[in-house]
Design a protein around this motif. Sequence first.
Motif, PDB file in Angstrom:
ATOM      1  N   ASP A  46       0.847  -1.192   0.000  1.00 36.76           N
ATOM      2  CA  ASP A  46       0.000   0.000   0.000  1.00 36.76           C
ATOM      3  C   ASP A  46       0.886   1.246   0.000  1.00 36.76           C
ATOM      4  O   ASP A  46       2.021   1.216   0.459  1.00 36.76           O
ATOM      5  CB  ASP A  46      -0.865   0.057   1.270  1.00 36.76           C
ATOM      6  CG  ASP A  46      -2.029  -0.899   1.241  1.00 36.76           C
ATOM      7  OD1 ASP A  46      -2.457  -1.298   0.143  1.00 36.76           O
ATOM      8  OD2 ASP A  46      -2.495  -1.250   2.337  1.00 36.76           O
ATOM      9  N   GLU A  47       0.326   2.341  -0.481  1.00 36.66           N
ATOM     10  CA  GLU A  47       0.973   3.642  -0.357  1.00 36.66           C
ATOM     11  C   GLU A  47       0.560   4.233   0.995  1.00 36.66           C
ATOM     12  O   GLU A  47      -0.541   3.971   1.476  1.00 36.66           O
ATOM     13  CB  GLU A  47       0.526   4.570  -1.479  1.00 36.66           C
ATOM     14  CG  GLU A  47       1.003   4.142  -2.855  1.00 36.66           C
ATOM     15  CD  GLU A  47       2.510   4.215  -2.990  1.00 36.66           C
ATOM     16  OE1 GLU A  47       3.115   5.180  -2.473  1.00 36.66           O
ATOM     17  OE2 GLU A  47       3.085   3.295  -3.596  1.00 36.66           O
ATOM     18  N   PRO A  48       1.422   5.051   1.605  1.00 36.51           N
ATOM     19  CA  PRO A  48       1.014   5.705   2.857  1.00 36.51           C
ATOM     20  C   PRO A  48      -0.224   6.578   2.638  1.00 36.51           C
ATOM     21  O   PRO A  48      -0.366   7.212   1.591  1.00 36.51           O
ATOM     22  CB  PRO A  48       2.224   6.565   3.230  1.00 36.51           C
ATOM     23  CG  PRO A  48       3.378   5.930   2.521  1.00 36.51           C
ATOM     24  CD  PRO A  48       2.799   5.357   1.254  1.00 36.51           C
ATOM     25  N   GLY A  49      -1.121   6.587   3.623  1.00 37.80           N
ATOM     26  CA  GLY A  49      -2.304   7.428   3.562  1.00 37.80           C
ATOM     27  C   GLY A  49      -1.942   8.884   3.808  1.00 37.80           C
ATOM     28  O   GLY A  49      -0.784   9.225   4.083  1.00 37.80           O
ATOM     29  N   ALA A  50      -2.929   9.739   3.753  1.00 38.08           N
ATOM     30  CA  ALA A  50      -2.714  11.181   3.899  1.00 38.08           C
ATOM     31  C   ALA A  50      -2.051  11.544   5.222  1.00 38.08           C
ATOM     32  O   ALA A  50      -1.324  12.533   5.296  1.00 38.08           O
ATOM     33  CB  ALA A  50      -4.046  11.913   3.758  1.00 38.08           C
ATOM     34  N   TYR A  51      -2.285  10.769   6.272  1.00 42.82           N
ATOM     35  CA  TYR A  51      -1.744  11.084   7.597  1.00 42.82           C
ATOM     36  C   TYR A  51      -0.668  10.102   8.047  1.00 42.82           C
ATOM     37  O   TYR A  51      -0.295  10.084   9.216  1.00 42.82           O
ATOM     38  CB  TYR A  51      -2.877  11.138   8.628  1.00 42.82           C
ATOM     39  CG  TYR A  51      -3.925  12.147   8.260  1.00 42.82           C
ATOM     40  CD1 TYR A  51      -3.673  13.508   8.406  1.00 42.82           C
ATOM     41  CD2 TYR A  51      -5.151  11.750   7.734  1.00 42.82           C
ATOM     42  CE1 TYR A  51      -4.622  14.451   8.046  1.00 42.82           C
ATOM     43  CE2 TYR A  51      -6.109  12.690   7.379  1.00 42.82           C
ATOM     44  CZ  TYR A  51      -5.835  14.039   7.534  1.00 42.82           C
ATOM     45  OH  TYR A  51      -6.769  14.973   7.170  1.00 42.82           O
ATOM     46  N   ASP A  52      -0.191   9.289   7.127  1.00 45.98           N
ATOM     47  CA  ASP A  52       0.815   8.272   7.444  1.00 45.98           C
ATOM     48  C   ASP A  52       2.193   8.693   6.935  1.00 45.98           C
ATOM     49  O   ASP A  52       2.312   9.251   5.850  1.00 45.98           O
ATOM     50  CB  ASP A  52       0.480   6.937   6.783  1.00 45.98           C
ATOM     51  CG  ASP A  52      -0.827   6.351   7.239  1.00 45.98           C
ATOM     52  OD1 ASP A  52      -1.257   6.671   8.362  1.00 45.98           O
ATOM     53  OD2 ASP A  52      -1.419   5.569   6.479  1.00 45.98           O
ATOM     54  N   TYR A  53       3.201   8.371   7.730  1.00 39.62           N
ATOM     55  CA  TYR A  53       4.574   8.498   7.261  1.00 39.62           C
ATOM     56  C   TYR A  53       5.090   7.176   6.723  1.00 39.62           C
ATOM     57  O   TYR A  53       5.955   7.152   5.865  1.00 39.62           O
ATOM     58  CB  TYR A  53       5.499   8.967   8.396  1.00 39.62           C
ATOM     59  CG  TYR A  53       5.412  10.440   8.673  1.00 39.62           C
ATOM     60  CD1 TYR A  53       6.119  11.357   7.908  1.00 39.62           C
ATOM     61  CD2 TYR A  53       4.615  10.920   9.705  1.00 39.62           C
ATOM     62  CE1 TYR A  53       6.048  12.711   8.165  1.00 39.62           C
ATOM     63  CE2 TYR A  53       4.535  12.269   9.979  1.00 39.62           C
ATOM     64  CZ  TYR A  53       5.253  13.167   9.199  1.00 39.62           C
ATOM     65  OH  TYR A  53       5.175  14.506   9.451  1.00 39.62           O
ATOM     66  N   PHE A  54       4.566   6.064   7.263  1.00 38.03           N
ATOM     67  CA  PHE A  54       5.086   4.749   6.913  1.00 38.03           C
ATOM     68  C   PHE A  54       3.965   3.750   6.669  1.00 38.03           C
ATOM     69  O   PHE A  54       2.880   3.874   7.224  1.00 38.03           O
ATOM     70  CB  PHE A  54       5.969   4.203   8.050  1.00 38.03           C
ATOM     71  CG  PHE A  54       7.206   5.006   8.275  1.00 38.03           C
ATOM     72  CD1 PHE A  54       8.343   4.791   7.516  1.00 38.03           C
ATOM     73  CD2 PHE A  54       7.223   5.990   9.247  1.00 38.03           C
ATOM     74  CE1 PHE A  54       9.484   5.546   7.721  1.00 38.03           C
ATOM     75  CE2 PHE A  54       8.365   6.748   9.463  1.00 38.03           C
ATOM     76  CZ  PHE A  54       9.494   6.527   8.696  1.00 38.03           C
ATOM     77  N   VAL A  55       4.288   2.762   5.855  1.00 37.83           N
ATOM     78  CA  VAL A  55       3.475   1.563   5.667  1.00 37.83           C
ATOM     79  C   VAL A  55       4.450   0.397   5.754  1.00 37.83           C
ATOM     80  O   VAL A  55       5.508   0.422   5.122  1.00 37.83           O
ATOM     81  CB  VAL A  55       2.765   1.559   4.296  1.00 37.83           C
ATOM     82  CG1 VAL A  55       2.036   0.253   4.067  1.00 37.83           C
ATOM     83  CG2 VAL A  55       1.816   2.737   4.177  1.00 37.83           C
ATOM     84  N   TRP A  56       4.110  -0.598   6.561  1.00 37.01           N
ATOM     85  CA  TRP A  56       5.008  -1.727   6.756  1.00 37.01           C
ATOM     86  C   TRP A  56       4.359  -3.043   6.352  1.00 37.01           C
ATOM     87  O   TRP A  56       3.141  -3.210   6.443  1.00 37.01           O
ATOM     88  CB  TRP A  56       5.410  -1.854   8.224  1.00 37.01           C
ATOM     89  CG  TRP A  56       6.338  -0.804   8.710  1.00 37.01           C
ATOM     90  CD1 TRP A  56       7.674  -0.692   8.442  1.00 37.01           C
ATOM     91  CD2 TRP A  56       6.019   0.294   9.569  1.00 37.01           C
ATOM     92  NE1 TRP A  56       8.190   0.402   9.073  1.00 37.01           N
ATOM     93  CE2 TRP A  56       7.197   1.031   9.777  1.00 37.01           C
ATOM     94  CE3 TRP A  56       4.847   0.727  10.180  1.00 37.01           C
ATOM     95  CZ2 TRP A  56       7.254   2.159  10.567  1.00 37.01           C
ATOM     96  CZ3 TRP A  56       4.890   1.855  10.971  1.00 37.01           C
ATOM     97  CH2 TRP A  56       6.085   2.566  11.161  1.00 37.01           C
TER      98      TRP A  56
END
Length: 87
Positions: A46-56
């Motif tokens: 997934d791509e990071p959401g609007a309020y995310d810095y990371f996706v793991w």
Amino acid sequence: FDYTICSEVIEHLKYPERLLENVHHAIRKFAIITTPNGLQPDGTMDEPGAYDYFVWSPETFADLLRGYDFEFIDLRPDTISVKLYKN
């Protein structure tokens, strides 16, 4: 604290290592830390959401936790959950 829970927070932090350091310092026994699993069934991330810095993925989250005593636990579908121990 004997136990802490940090659920669906770490992905929103610019410096997740700081959260891990602070939680590890504050606990006496263990912490539960959860984050969405960004690994899709087809192997893409997934791509990071609007309020995310990371996706793991589980593998990349384990890389972040390298040096800590932890184990993966099964709490919810589509979520990476770990039990972080005080060592």
